[in-house]
Design an enzyme around this catalytic site. Structure first.
Site: not given
Length: 408
Positions: A100, A158-159, A197, A323, A337-338, A365
């Protein structure tokens, strides 16, 4: 752990090299009265920064690295592996997926178009993309500040983190397909009412870029940012699945405890595109952010618009693709951030753009590592030993692409 401090070459060519032993919802619009960081920043805490990177390794990251560009001085620190198979050590020269942080690039292009009088921030998105969105009240400003109310399609995608990723790893989406996934859901709020977001916002941003320039987003990044700043390692290769040249491989933590991490390096990142598909290096990201806050990429008025903040929580505010984080020492830093499968990135700079930090852990993750890497900001800008960040209090819900991190 390897670390080095390099004082950039003077005109005479002398070089001194010495080896050293992450959504809350906003409640109100916020004024621009923030710490100016007028006082000189303390020296970076290199020992503390080294400790943050080592902690990330203990928590599951194969490798971690950081680069600080501070005026004429460059600090580089690495620990761990870029490739688990070959056992190659990670390097600050490696390319990686920046997730991101791409959003800041997209916002810069749109602000440049504003400077060229091709775009108005308070105009309806539908003025430029007729019929795209179900509400004419959603403006370009709402999209760039995550206040459109458009549902984040990655919540569904991406649940289940690993199966969701494997299902889209090699797929190629159109922007319209991604927006349509969002529009199947009710909006999260009315336009302008709250910060929430959503990657959908920056998919819309990509559509605006392509409509207004007549070129792909990759071409826009190249001609407007990459070439002018001579960012030799910043690439938009979508829909290719490869990272060209020397790069750090990215590893996604398995959903099954104790299972081997998944090598997520090869992917189209088509589900993100203008929301998160750029590739870069720590040095290029520092150059980009320094130039942005230094006023080299947009007019002063557009940079001011980019820094009209909407409060997210007690330490974070969001502008237009940018940000602001306020650290424990009171200093505010600016960047993004990404989080994309296999990679966690922090890329921030000081108010004047003079000191910039980019840090990477080649995992995802893993919300514990994401929180820990926030400590690189404390070490780089506050000049004191940064304690390991605990819990999820500082991680906004689905803050970046590829959720699967701890929620508020």
């Amino acid at each position: 752990m390897t670390s080095a401090t390099l004082r950039r070459a003077t005109v005479s060519g002398a070089v001194l090299l010495s080896l050293l032993a992450v959504p809350a919802h906003a409640t109100a619009d916020e004024s621009d009265t923030v710490p100016t960081n007028a006082a000189a920043l303390p020296q970076p805490d290199i020992t503390g920064l080294r400790g943050v990177l080592r902690t990330a390794l203990r928590q599951g990251a194969p490798g971690a690295m950081a680069r600080i560009d501070d005026g004429d001085t460059v600090h580089r620190m690495v620990t761990g592996l870029a490739d688990r198979k070959t056992r190659r050590t990670i390097s600050t020269l490696d390319r990686f997926r920046i997730g991101s942080v791409t959003k800041t690039f997209s916002a810069v292009v749109l602000l440049q178009l504003r400077d060229e009088k091709k775009l108005k921030l308070n105009a309806s998105v539908n003025r430029y993309l007729p019929g795209l969105l179900p509400d004419d009240r959603i403006t370009v400003r709402h999209v760039l500040s995550h206040r459109s109310g458009l549902y984040d399609y990655t919540n569904d995608m991406f649940a289940r983190s690993v199966p969701g990723f494997e299902a889209v790893r090699t797929k190629v989406f159109t922007y319209r397909q991604l927006v349509d996934r969002s529009l199947r859901h009710a909006r999260t709020n009315s336009p302008g009412a709250a910060y929430s977001y959503s990657n959908t916002n920056f998919v819309v941003a990509g559509m605006l870029i392509e409509k207004l320039t007549g070129h792909s987003v990759g071409t826009a990044y190249q001609s407007r940012i990459i070439e002018p700043l001579q960012l030799r390692d910043t690439l938009y290769v979508h829909p290719s699945t490869k990272i060209p040249g020397r790069h750090t491989r990215g590893y996604m933590t398995s959903d099954t405890a104790g299972a081997a991490p998944i090598d997520a390096t090869r992917q189209t990142t088509s589900w993100a595109q203008s929301a998160g598909a750029l590739i870069s290096t720590a040095g290029d990201l520092n150059t980009f952010l320094s130039a942005l806050l230094g006023g080299e990429l947009t007019s002063a008025r557009s940079l001011e618009q980019m820094q009209r903040w909407w409060k997210v929580n007690s330490t974070t505010a969001y502008g237009l693709g940018l940000r602001r984080r306020t650290l424990s020492c009171g200093t505010s830093v600016y960047g993004h951030t990404g989080a994309v499968q296999g990679y966690y990135t922090y890329a921030f700079t000081s108010k004047d753009g003079r000191r910039s930090l980019s840090a990477l852990a080649n995992t995802s993750n893993n919300g514990t590592v994401l929180n820990t890497m926030m400590g690189t900001l404390e070490s780089a800008f506050c000049g004191k030993r940064a304690a390991t960040v605990r819990g999820s209090a500082h991680v906004e819900r689905h803050e970046d692409v590829a959720p699967g991190v701890a929620l508020d």
